[in-house]
Design an enzyme around this catalytic site. Structure first.
Site, PDB file in Angstrom:
ATOM      1  N   SER A 116       0.843  -1.193   0.000  1.00  0.00           N
ATOM      2  CA  SER A 116       0.000   0.000   0.000  1.00  0.00           C
ATOM      3  C   SER A 116       0.875   1.239   0.000  1.00  0.00           C
ATOM      4  O   SER A 116       1.964   1.265   0.571  1.00  0.00           O
ATOM      5  CB  SER A 116      -0.850  -0.012   1.267  1.00  0.00           C
ATOM      6  OG  SER A 116      -1.453   1.245   1.456  1.00  0.00           O
ATOM      7  N   TYR A 162      -1.800  -0.405  10.475  1.00  0.00           N
ATOM      8  CA  TYR A 162      -2.058  -1.056   9.183  1.00  0.00           C
ATOM      9  C   TYR A 162      -0.864  -0.863   8.252  1.00  0.00           C
ATOM     10  O   TYR A 162      -0.329  -1.813   7.687  1.00  0.00           O
ATOM     11  CB  TYR A 162      -3.338  -0.503   8.544  1.00  0.00           C
ATOM     12  CG  TYR A 162      -3.435  -0.830   7.081  1.00  0.00           C
ATOM     13  CD1 TYR A 162      -3.675  -2.141   6.662  1.00  0.00           C
ATOM     14  CD2 TYR A 162      -3.241   0.150   6.103  1.00  0.00           C
ATOM     15  CE1 TYR A 162      -3.729  -2.455   5.313  1.00  0.00           C
ATOM     16  CE2 TYR A 162      -3.289  -0.157   4.764  1.00  0.00           C
ATOM     17  CZ  TYR A 162      -3.530  -1.456   4.368  1.00  0.00           C
ATOM     18  OH  TYR A 162      -3.571  -1.775   3.032  1.00  0.00           O
ATOM     19  N   LYS A 168       2.132  -3.550   6.588  1.00  0.00           N
ATOM     20  CA  LYS A 168       2.534  -3.673   5.178  1.00  0.00           C
ATOM     21  C   LYS A 168       4.044  -3.444   5.041  1.00  0.00           C
ATOM     22  O   LYS A 168       4.736  -4.149   4.302  1.00  0.00           O
ATOM     23  CB  LYS A 168       1.762  -2.657   4.326  1.00  0.00           C
ATOM     24  CG  LYS A 168       0.269  -2.950   4.221  1.00  0.00           C
ATOM     25  CD  LYS A 168       0.006  -4.224   3.423  1.00  0.00           C
ATOM     26  CE  LYS A 168      -1.442  -4.627   3.392  1.00  0.00           C
ATOM     27  NZ  LYS A 168      -1.679  -5.907   2.712  1.00  0.00           N
TER      28      LYS A 168
END
Lengths: 681, 681
Positions: A132, A162, A166
C-alpha cells in the site's frame, strides 16, 4: 496475453474473495492462469467466489483457510501444484488498526510469516504482495511537493499499524530475497482503489461505516447514509479539497497480472522490487464527488467539516516504473469507476449481504444449498442441477427432495427437482438430426435418450448463484456451460437459470445460447415432484388442467406427431396415471417463448392441504407424470407427480415442431415458468 | 530494594534460561520478585535454570514452552498469577538473521504477537522488552559524531533482520499502548552485554563460532580457537580499533529490575518508553583485549585483519535517561566483566554443554535423573534426596534403585540410595538436647526418630546440580536448604552434596552450615544398598571389614555408649545379619572430617561378580545393615546391604561423642566418602 497453462502450476490467491482479490482472480483467469483461492472469509464472502465462477464460467478451487494455520494452508499446496502466490489476505482498515493493532499484526504479519513458511516448505519462491502507498507515510514531511508524485524510492515511514504491517511484510520479503536471491518478489503499492467490476457482480463490500470516500458516497446515494462529510476545503488544491490518486480496481487487478508476467519472464533469476500501482493523476474529493453525482444522475448531499487528523494535501503516485517495466498502465477513468460503482451499488445495495438468504455446504464436490426465506415461502436450491431441493409454503412442504446430498447422486434418484437439459424428455433412437447431420446421443433408456443421457444438467454443478433481492423478491442466477459433445450433443451451450422467490411464488426462467458450434437442440424444464397431500402418495390430489389436448404416443412413449383430445379426470386416484405430453398451444413455434404471456397449466390441491398450487408457463406444452417409477429408499411409487413445462415431446424429430428446439448460433432459447401458492380461504 | 511480594503476582520471564534472562531471574529473586520462567531451550540449557535454583536456593517454576504456542503459554498464566512479563525469548545472532530471516521473524515477531495475545487474554499489561541498540542502525549516517553517544531519541533504522525484528516489536508495543494507554511498556535497548555471573555458575553459552569479541577471546584463552581476529585498526580511535559500549551482564540484569520497579510505581498510569542500557563509556577492541589478557594473566594471540562490512567507528550509549529516571547506573567495570568471564570460562570451558552427561525428567515435582558416563562407570543421581539411583561399572549393576520415580515416594522405599539428613540413624526418644534446650523431633520409628523424621533430605528435591567436568572427573553439586523447625530440628541448614564421578570411583562429600539459628545437630550419610551378586539376595557376598569394633546397643538398637570388639565373619550367609555401628576411629571428634585421610571401611565382592567394591571415608564410624527390612514390590529382604559412613550412632545423646554432630553458627560440618570399583584380574 493468453498463456499456455499446461506446464504451469496454479497461482494461489490469498484473500481471493476480497475486493481487490476477486477482481484479480478474474483477470488471472482471463489471462490463462489457473487459480486457487484461500480466504478465511473473515472480511469477505463466499458469494464473491460464486460470482467469480459465474463470470469466468469455470470452477475455481476455494479453501476456507486462515493463512495463520500452517497445516491447513500446507494442505492447499499438497492438493495443487502451486507455482506462485498473490498475497492479499489482510486486515485493511487504517482506523480500526489503531484500535486493535495486535489483531492487525497477528493477521497480517504472523499470517504472512506462516504463508512464507508454507511457501518455503513447498519450494514456492514467487510472490506478488499486496502492499500500500500507506508505507510512504506523510510524504509532505519532505516539503509540500518534493516527493509528489511519489516515486518508489521515496523513504517509507508508515504512520499507523495497518501501514506498519505492510511495511514489515515488505521488509520480511526483502530479507528473504537477500538471503535467497532466487526468490521473485513483486511489491505492489496501491494508491486508492475504487470502482467495481463492470458486470455489476463484484465490488467492495464494506462492513460497518465505510472509511473511504466513494463507498461512503455510494451509501449516501443508495440512501443508507444521510450525507457525505468533506474533511476540509481549505487545502491548496483547485477546489480546496485534498488530492489522491484513485485507480479503478480492474486496472489495479491487471497490474497484478503484469507483475506476475514480469516475474515469470525472469526465468531463473530472482528479484525484489516495488512498483506503485496508481494512475499518476490526482483527483480532489470534489472531483470524485462530481464524477459520482454524474454517474448517479443527481446531486448528493454533502457537508464540509473540519480537516481530519493525518490528512495531507496530495498523495499522487508516480507510476512510471510500473508503466515502463511492467508495461502496465491504468486505462480506466474516474468516470468509468463511478459508473461501475453505481451499477454495483444499485444492484447490490448491501453488498453480498442479503437478509434471509443463506447457504450451506451440501455434500461433496462443492455443492451448496441456497435457502431463501420470503415471509411464508422458503425455497432451497442447490448448485447441482440448479435443483429445487425444497419448497415450503406457510409451513407446508410441497415438493419431494432428499435431505442427504449423496442421495441425489444415487441411481434411484428420479430427477428430483432438477433442471433437465440440454434436452428434456425422450429423443427417439438416441439420434439427433440437425442440418442433415446425425448426432449419436447416449442412449440411457432402452434405445432412446432420456433427459439428455448420462451427464445432463442434473449431473452438473451450476456456477453461481448470483443472488440479489429487489422489489420484494429474491433473484438467484445459476449458470451452466454444457460442453460440445457431451452425451453426443453438438455445440457448447451456455445456460442461465434465473429463479425468483417471491412471497408466494417461485419463478424460473431459462436462457441458453451457443458459445461454440453452429447448431444444437435445446429443451429445458424442471423436474420437481409435487405432493401437497402430507401422505406417501399423491392419491386424492384434486387438479384442474387448462388443456385436454395431448400428444399421441406409440408403445415406446414416443409421439406419433398427432395431437388428440382426451378426457381428463379431476382427481388423482388409484388407476389414474399419466406420463403424457399435454399441449397448451398447438401453433407456437417460438425458440424463445419468454415474450408469451404466462398461461396457467394446472391448479391443484389436496383436502389435507391449506395450499392451492398453480403452475403457469410461457411454454407450448408440458409433460404430466404421476410418478409410478419413483423407487428410492425414502420415496415410493406415486409419492409425487410432475408437471414439466417444455416444448412438445420429441419436437426435434417432428419436422412440424423442431423449430421449437433447434438452436442456431446467435439465437437465444428461452422460457419462463411460475409456481404460485395460495392459502385456502 | 527488597519488595513485599505477598500481594504481587509472578513475573514471567520468557527466555529466562538464556544469557541475559538467567542473570535477570537471579536479580529479580534477589529483589523479592517471584518468577516463572518460560523457555523453549532452543538456544539455551535447562542447566542454567538448575544453577539459578542452586544460586538462589529456591525453586523457580520453569515451563519448557515455545512462546509461539498460544495454548501452552496460556497454561502458564492459568497456573500462576502473572502480573508482568520480561520478554527475552528471541533468536539473537545478527549474522544468522541475514541467512534465515524468516526464522527470525517467526520466532521473534510471531512469538511476541502470540505472547501479547496471551497477555491480553489474561489482562496482563506490564511488559519489559529486551530490545537492542541494533535498532538505531548505523548512527554515523548522521555524521561521524552527531549522534554519539546515542540518545533514545536517535531515529531508528535497523540494518539486519535481527535488528528489524526488535524494531517491529517495539512498534507493536507502541501501537498497543497507543490503543490502550493502560499498558506499561518498558523498552530496554541493550548495548554490548559482556561478562558472567561472579559465582562462575552462569554465563554466555554460545553455540558454534562466537560472533562477539569477548566470547571469542575467551575461547582463544581456553584453547578452543587459535587467535583473535581484530577487524581493522585504522579507525579514528586512540588505538585504531572501533569503540563500543560494553556493559556487565549483571548491571544489565539490574536495569530490568529498575525498569520493572519504575513501571510498578506508575500505579494505574500506563507508559511506553525506551531506555538505553549502556555504561556511556566506550571501549576499543584493544581496550577489551588487554583487560581480558590481564584477567587471564597472559597475552593472547591476535591478528589484525581488514575491516568488517557494516562496522562503524563508535556506538556508545547515552544512558542518561536510565540513570535519571530509573535511578539505575552500570557499576561494574570492564575489568570486572573480564574477570567474571574468565572464571566462567575456566570452570565451564564448553558452557553448559558437557559430554557424556545428560539428564532426563524423572517423575513429577520437577525431579530429574542425571546420568554421568565416565568410560566404564555410569552413575545416575536424582534431585530427590540427591539420591544415587544407579551405579553401573563395566556393565554390572551394583546398587538397588527404582526405575519408576514414583516408587521412591512409596512408603515401602527403604531409603534407596538417598542422602540421609539432617540427622542419619536413630535419635533416642525423638529428643534433641542442645545447649540445655530440648527439641521434640518427629518420632517415626516407635519412640525414636529415624533418619530425621518424616520430611528429611530423602523427601526433598535438591537444587542444582552444578555439573562440571575437570581432570577426568564429573563433579555434580547439589544443594538443599532444610528449613528451621523441619521435623523439629532447630536452625536453617544449608547443605551441599558434591559427587565426583571418576572412571572407576564415585566420591561424595557433604558440607553443611547454619544459615539461620544458632545450633543444630547434623549427621549425614548415603543409604545405598549394594548387591554385586546378580541375584535377589546378598548371600554369598565376601567382604573384609577394616574394624571389628562396634557400638554396643540396647534392645531398642540404641547405643549404650560402650565400644566393644566383636568377631566378624568374612561372608554374608544365611544367619549373618547386621544393623550395627562399626567404629573406625574412637578418638576423632571432628565436626568436619574432610581433612582426615580416606580410610577403607570395607572391601567386598561376590563370586558372580567381576567387580571388587571398596568403600572408604573420612568418617569415624559406619552403620552396616544387611537389609532384612527391605520389602518393596520389586525388592525383598536381604536384596542389598548398606554401609553408611557417619558419626557414631546416637552421638547427639552421648556426651563423649556429641561434638561430632553439634553444629554451631559459623561452623562447618563436613565429610568425604568414596566408592571404588576394581575389575578382578
Amino acid at each position: 496475453m493468453a498463456h499456455t497453462t499446461t506446464e504451469d502450476g496454479y497461482v494461489l490467491v490469498t484473500g481471493g474473495a476480497g475486493y481487490i482479490g476477486s477482481h484479480t482472480v478474474i483477470e488471472l483467469i482471463n489471462n490463462g492462469y489457473k487459480v486457487v483461492i484461500a480466504d478465511n472469509l473473515s472480511n469477505s464472502s463466499y458469494d464473491a467466489v460464486a460470482r467469480i465462477e459465474y463470470i469466468v464460467k469455470q470452477h475455481v478451487p476455494f479453501y476456507n483457510v486462515d493463512i495463520k494455520d500452517f497445516n491447513q494452508l500446507n494442505q492447499v499446496f499438497q492438493d495443487y501444484n502451486i507455482s506462485g502466490v498473490i498475497h492479499f489476505a489482510a486486515l485493511k482498515a487504517v482506523g480500526e488498526s489503531t484500535k486493535i493493532p495486535l489483531k492487525y499484526y497477528e493477521n497480517n504479519v504472523t499470517g504472512t510469516i506462516t504463508l512464507l513458511n508454507v511457501c518455503m516448505e513447498n519450494n514456492v519462491k514467487t510472490i506478488v504482495f499486496s502492499s500500500s502507498a500507506t508505507v510512504y507515510g506523510d510524504v509532505t514531511r519532505f516539503g509540500p511537493t518534493e516527493m509528489i508524485p511519489i516515486p518508489e524510492t521515496c523513504p517509507t515511514d508508515p504512520t499507523n499499524p495497518y501501514g506498519k504491517t505492510k511495511y514489515v511484510i515488505e521488509q520480511i520479503l526483502k530479507d528473504i530475497h537477500a538471503a535467497d536471491p532466487l526468490w521473485k518478489v513483486a511489491i505492489l503499492r496501491y494508491f486508492n482503489p475504487i470502482g467495481a467490476h463492470p458486470s455489476g457482480l463484484l465490488g467492495e463490500d464494506p462492513l460497518g461505516i465505510p472509511n473511504n470516500l466513494l463507498p461512503y458516497l455510494a451509501q449516501v446515494a443508495i440512501g443508507r447514509r444521510e450525507k457525505l462529510s468533506v474533511f476540509g476545503n481549505d487545502y491548496d488544491s483547485h477546489d480546496g479539497t485534498p488530492i489522491r490518486d484513485y485507480i479503478h480496481v480492474v486496472d489495479l487487478a491487471k497490474g497484478h497480472i503484469a507483475a506476475l508476467d514480469y516475474l515469470k519472464k525472469l526465468n531463473k533469476e530472482g528479484l525484489y522490487r516495488e512498483w506503485n500501482l496508481g494512475t499518476g493523476k490526482g483527483s480532489t474529493v470534489f472531483d470524485i464527488y462530481y464524477a459520482f453525482c454524474k454517474a448517479v444522475g443527481r446531486e448528493l448531499p454533502y457537508e464540509v467539516v473540519c480537516r481530519r487528523q493525518g490528512d495531507v494535501l496530495d498523495l499522487t503516485a508516480k507510476p512510471d516504473r510500473a508503466n515502463t517495466e511492467l508495461k502496465w498502465r491504468a486505462e480506466l477513468s474516474i468516470q468509468d469507476a463511478c459508473k461501475d460503482l453505481w451499477k454495483w451499488t444499485v444492484e447490490n445495495p448491501f453488498g453480498f449481504n442479503i437478509e434471509n438468504y443463506k447457504w450451506e455446504s451440501f455434500g461433496f464436490d462443492n455443492d451448496r444449498k441456497h435457502i431463501f426465506k420470503n415471509e411464508d415461502l422458503k425455497v432451497s436450491i442447490c448448485n447441482r442441477g440448479a435443483l429445487i431441493q425444497d419448497i415450503n409454503f406457510a409451513g407446508e412442504k410441497l415438493v419431494l427432495g432428499f435431505e442427504n446430498a449423496e442421495d441425489y447422486k444415487d441411481e434411484s434418484n428420479p430427477y428430483f427437482g432438477t433442471t433437465i437439459g440440454r434436452y428434456a424428455n425422450r429423443i427417439k433412437n438416441g439420434e439427433l438430426n440437425l442440418n442433415d447431420k446425425t448426432y449419436k446421443l447416449t442412449k440411457n433408456e432402452g434405445n432412446n435418450t432420456l433427459h439428455s443421457g448420462l451427464n445432463g444438467f442434473d449431473k452438473q454443478n451450476f456456477f453461481g448463484p448470483v443472488v440479489k433481492f429487489k422489489d420484494g423478491e429474491f433473484e438467484a442466477l445459476f449458470k451452466s456451460v454444457d460442453k460440445d459433445g457431451n452425451d453426443g450433443f453438438p455445440g457448447e451451450l451456455e445456460t442461465i437459470v434465473r429463479y425468483k422467490v417471491g412471497k408466494s411464488s417461485l419463478e424460473f426462467e431459462y436462457e441458453s445460447k451457443l458459445v461454440k458450434g453452429d447448431t444444437t437442440a435445446v429443451n429445458l424444464t424442471n423436474h420437481s415432484y409435487f405432493n401437497t397431500c402430507h401422505q406417501s402418495t399423491i392419491d386424492g390430489t384434486e387438479f384442474k388442467l387448462s388443456t385436454n389436448k395431448i400428444m399421441e404416443v406409440d408403445e415406446l412413449k414416443l409421439p406419433t406427431g398427432k395431437i388428440i383430445s382426451t378426457d381428463v379426470p379431476a382427481k388423482l386416484t388409484l388407476g389414474v396415471s399419466f406420463d403424457t405430453c399435454f399441449v397448451v398451444d398447438e401453433k407456437d413455434r417460438s425458440l424463445d417463448t419468454r415474450s408469451n404471456q404466462l398461461r396457467e397449466l394446472i391448479e391443484f390441491t389436496h383436502p389435507n392441504s391449506n395450499t392451492i398450487f398453480t403452475i403457469s408457463s410461457t411454454e407450448p406444452a408440458f409433460q404430466f407424470y404421476t410418478g409410478e417409477g419413483i423407487n428410492t429408499s425414502q420415496f415410493g411409487s406415486r409419492s409425487g407427480f410432475c408437471i414439466e413445462p417444455s416444448r412438445v415431446l420429441n419436437a426435434i424429430n417432428l419436422k412440424e415442431f423442431n423449430k421449437q428446439v433447434i438452436l442456431e448460433k446467435g439465437q437465444i432459447y428461452g422460457a419462463r415458468n411460475k409456481y404460485e401458492f395460495t392459502k385456502k380461504k
